[in-house]
Design an enzyme around this catalytic site. Structure first.
Site, mmCIF file in Angstrom:
data_model
loop_
_atom_site.group_PDB
_atom_site.id
_atom_site.type_symbol
_atom_site.label_atom_id
_atom_site.label_comp_id
_atom_site.label_asym_id
_atom_site.label_seq_id
_atom_site.Cartn_x
_atom_site.Cartn_y
_atom_site.Cartn_z
ATOM 1 C CG ASP A 149 -6.157 18.575 8.151
ATOM 2 O OD1 ASP A 149 -5.792 18.360 6.976
ATOM 3 O OD2 ASP A 149 -6.125 17.825 9.333
ATOM 4 C CG ASN A 166 -1.736 1.319 1.040
ATOM 5 O OD1 ASN A 166 -2.915 1.155 0.310
ATOM 6 N ND2 ASN A 166 -1.755 2.313 1.797
HETATM 7 C C1 LIG Z 1 -1.500 16.438 0.820
HETATM 8 C C2 LIG Z 1 -2.529 15.430 1.419
HETATM 9 C C3 LIG Z 1 -2.301 15.103 2.525
HETATM 10 C C4 LIG Z 1 -3.080 13.933 3.195
HETATM 11 N N1 LIG Z 1 -2.907 13.729 4.459
HETATM 12 C C5 LIG Z 1 -3.400 12.695 4.904
HETATM 13 C C6 LIG Z 1 -3.163 12.094 6.076
HETATM 14 O O1 LIG Z 1 -2.387 12.712 7.140
HETATM 15 N N2 LIG Z 1 -4.104 10.942 6.847
HETATM 16 C C7 LIG Z 1 -4.806 10.477 6.012
HETATM 17 O O2 LIG Z 1 -5.381 9.287 6.274
HETATM 18 N N3 LIG Z 1 -4.956 10.533 4.561
HETATM 19 C C8 LIG Z 1 -4.555 11.762 3.967
HETATM 20 N N4 LIG Z 1 -4.635 12.262 2.712
HETATM 21 C C9 LIG Z 1 -5.633 11.258 2.082
HETATM 22 C C10 LIG Z 1 -4.882 10.155 1.275
HETATM 23 O O3 LIG Z 1 -3.640 10.119 0.808
HETATM 24 C C11 LIG Z 1 -5.928 9.364 0.355
HETATM 25 O O4 LIG Z 1 -7.098 9.030 1.270
HETATM 26 C C12 LIG Z 1 -5.138 8.005 -0.180
HETATM 27 O O5 LIG Z 1 -6.099 7.735 -1.068
HETATM 28 C C13 LIG Z 1 -4.954 7.263 1.046
HETATM 29 O O6 LIG Z 1 -4.520 6.116 0.461
HETATM 30 P P1 LIG Z 1 -5.011 4.568 0.800
HETATM 31 O O7 LIG Z 1 -6.362 4.035 0.438
HETATM 32 O O8 LIG Z 1 -3.820 3.594 0.001
HETATM 33 O O9 LIG Z 1 -4.915 4.421 2.265
HETATM 34 C C14 LIG Z 1 -3.840 13.131 2.320
HETATM 35 C C15 LIG Z 1 -4.115 13.749 0.976
HETATM 36 C C16 LIG Z 1 -3.217 14.718 0.405
HETATM 37 C C17 LIG Z 1 -3.456 15.273 -0.719
#
Ligand SMILES: Cc1cc2nc3c(=O)[nH]c(=O)nc-3n(C[C@H](O)[C@H](O)[C@H](O)COP(=O)(O)O)c2cc1C
Length: 479
Positions: free
Chosen positions: A281, A168
């Site tokens: 945020d 992941n």
């Molecule tokens: C700049 C940015 C910061 C992010 N920070 C977080 C975070 O701190 N925690 C989180 O759970 N998702 C965060 N996200 C959203 C996740 O990256 C996003 O939901 C992603 O699809 C998660 O991947 P996964 O489904 O493989 O867990 C962020 C997205 C962006 C664009």
């Protein structure tokens, strides 16, 4: 397609899409304040390269993806919708009718081969390997005055499922606690959190590798809402038309993109939690402090002269809007495979992805709008959609003012609102409980007799074709 961040920055510089800041600017609030100004300027402002972050020798890049034009350049397309067309083609293979037809499909076979990453031995991201390095050497930003500290805001967090070994990649912010440890802010619904949950059940430490600033297609892919179990590197390979080169980490059992600028290797222990936040945020509000797992650093590997890629979130619009926009366009054809009646969808910047989702449909049966709402609430990260507005196919959901007009004229609040309850985004502070709260769907389609509307639905005002032609002619001479 750009093989690394350096090549992308050089291209942006040539195209005058990069602003270089040569004077010293502090990573403590100042870089974020300049970035916020850029994001709020026309069309998202330029990408920013801070050559001399005060107190550090590593340059800082922000707002890299913060415009439609740069998002397209990073993904190697002229328009984001071109990708939708390619994905649609890949997902709808035609049976070839003869040799010529089969030959025409060869490029598509090549695209499929590109999906698999490949392992290399030598990697730019391992030019320098230091097991005793600390995070104090990196120009990590404190973005907003009430932030709990400095945060790595654009990490690509790599983990493997402890049982199935599925990879992941997610972008989860990391609050620096000291030179060798940070918070690991994977929210409960995300892939990294699931890997950690399994590791905790097994009583095992979870290896984690964090890539900073790899080839430009990858940071986008880490933010993309890929279904659980589907490797983000498949998407990266598809988008970049080549196999992503990976290298084995030095101290953990993971691979990272060879092109990265900096890699943080380490682990997260089972059972350990520490207070994380507050953090300004992408809701435009400070997220409340909460307990999250802790990342322990075992090694930093890096290029000889690395660049630190980071992002600033805050009151929209910010850079993350354009990352979300790419997902909106890329995932639309995939969603249409299950919900072919969807004509278009849009996540306006003000809605911060999940707060407001606008969908237009080719309405086919009574209650159709409500079927779409329920489907979204059950589909991957679309489950977070707090307000879903469904309109008929001729309404342009990319045009907020048109949608506002249609909602006002097509919706009867007592009849057309669907309320429900379920999981909401961790960042939703309006819900009474963390991650669990209300959702609302607004059916702003024309209502049918079969839905109980027995009056005549009014038609849109518009002139005749002849009068329209005449008006166009006169108008062109008036101006
Ligand atoms: C700049 C940015 C910061 C992010 N920070 C977080 C975070 O701190 N925690 C989180 O759970 N998702 C965060 N996200 C959203 C996740 O990256 C996003 O939901 C992603 O699809 C998660 O991947 P996964 O489904 O493989 O867990 C962020 C997205 C962006 C664009």
């Amino acid at each position: 397609m750009h093989s690394d961040l350096n090549a992308f920055l050089a291209d942006l510089d040539r195209a005058k899409l990069l602003a270089r800041v040569a004077e010293p600017v502090s990573p403590d609030l100042e870089i974020a304040a300049v970035t916020d100004r850029a994001c709020k300027s026309n069309g998202g402002g330029p990408a920013l390269l801070f050559d001399r972050p005060t107190g550090f020798s590593i340059p800082v890049v922000t707002n890299l993806y913060g415009s439609v034009e740069r998002m397209c350049l990073a993904l190697g397309v002229r328009r984001l919708d071109d990708l939708a067309a390619e994905i649609d083609e890949l997902m709808t293979p035609q049976m070839p009718e003869g040799v010529m037809d089969a030959l025409k499909m060869l490029p598509m076979v090549g695209r499929l081969r590109d999906l698999m990453p490949k392992t290399v031995k030598d990697a730019p991201c391992q030019e320098v390997v230091r097991r005793d390095a600390t995070l104090d050497e990196l120009p990590i930003l404190k973005c907003w005055p009430e932030d709990g500290g400095r945060f790595i805001t654009f990490p690509l967090v790599f983990t493997k499922h402890p049982e199935s070994a599925e990879r992941n990649i997610g972008t989860y912010r990391m609050q620096v606690y000291d030179g060798r440890s940070t918070g690991m802010h994977w929210q409960r619904h995300k892939g990294g959190a699931q890997h950690h949950r399994v590791a905790e059940r097994l009583g095992k430490r979870l290896d984690v590798a964090v890539a900073l600033g790899p080839e430009p297609v990858l940071p986008y892919c880490a933010t993309a809402p890929m279904p659980e179990g589907l490797d983000e590197l498949l998407l990266a390979g598809f988008l970049s038309h080549r196999r992503i080169e990976m290298v084995k980490c030095v101290t953990v059992n993971l691979e990272v993109p060879a092109s990265s600028q900096i890699v943080l290797e380490g682990y997260v222990d089972p059972g350990e939690r520490r207070r994380e936040g507050p953090f300004g945020d992408h809701t435009g509000l400070y997220s409340q402090p909460d307990d999250f797992p802790v990342f322990h650093l075992t090694c930093i590997t890096q290029r000889k002269n690395p660049i630190y890629l980071t992002t600033v979130v805050g009151i929209p619009p910010m850079e993350d809007y354009y990352l979300g926009l790419a997902s909106e366009r890329i995932f639309l054809p995939m969603i249409r495979k299950t919900l072919p009646e969807i004509v278009d969808m849009h996540f306006p910047a003000e809605g911060i992805f999940h707060n407001l989702v606008l969908v237009s449909i080719d309405k086919r049966y009574p209650g159709h709008a409500r079927k779409i709402m329920n489907a979204f609430w059950g589909l991957g990260q679309l489950m977070f959609s707090k307000t879903i507005v469904v309109v008929d196919k001729e309404v342009d959901v990319q045009d907020l003012s048109q949608v506002a007009w249609i909602v006002g004229t097509h919706m009867d609040p007592l009849r057309d609102i669907q309320m429900t309850k379920g999981p909401v985004d961790d960042l939703d502070d309006a819900a009474d409980l963390p991650a669990y709260g209300g959702k609302m769907g607004i059916d702003a389609t024309r209502k049918w007799a079969s839905e109980g509307y027995t009056r005549t639905w009014p038609t849109r005002v518009s002139t005749t074709e002849a009068a329209g032609r005449k008006a166009a002619d006169i108008w062109s001479r008036l101006r």
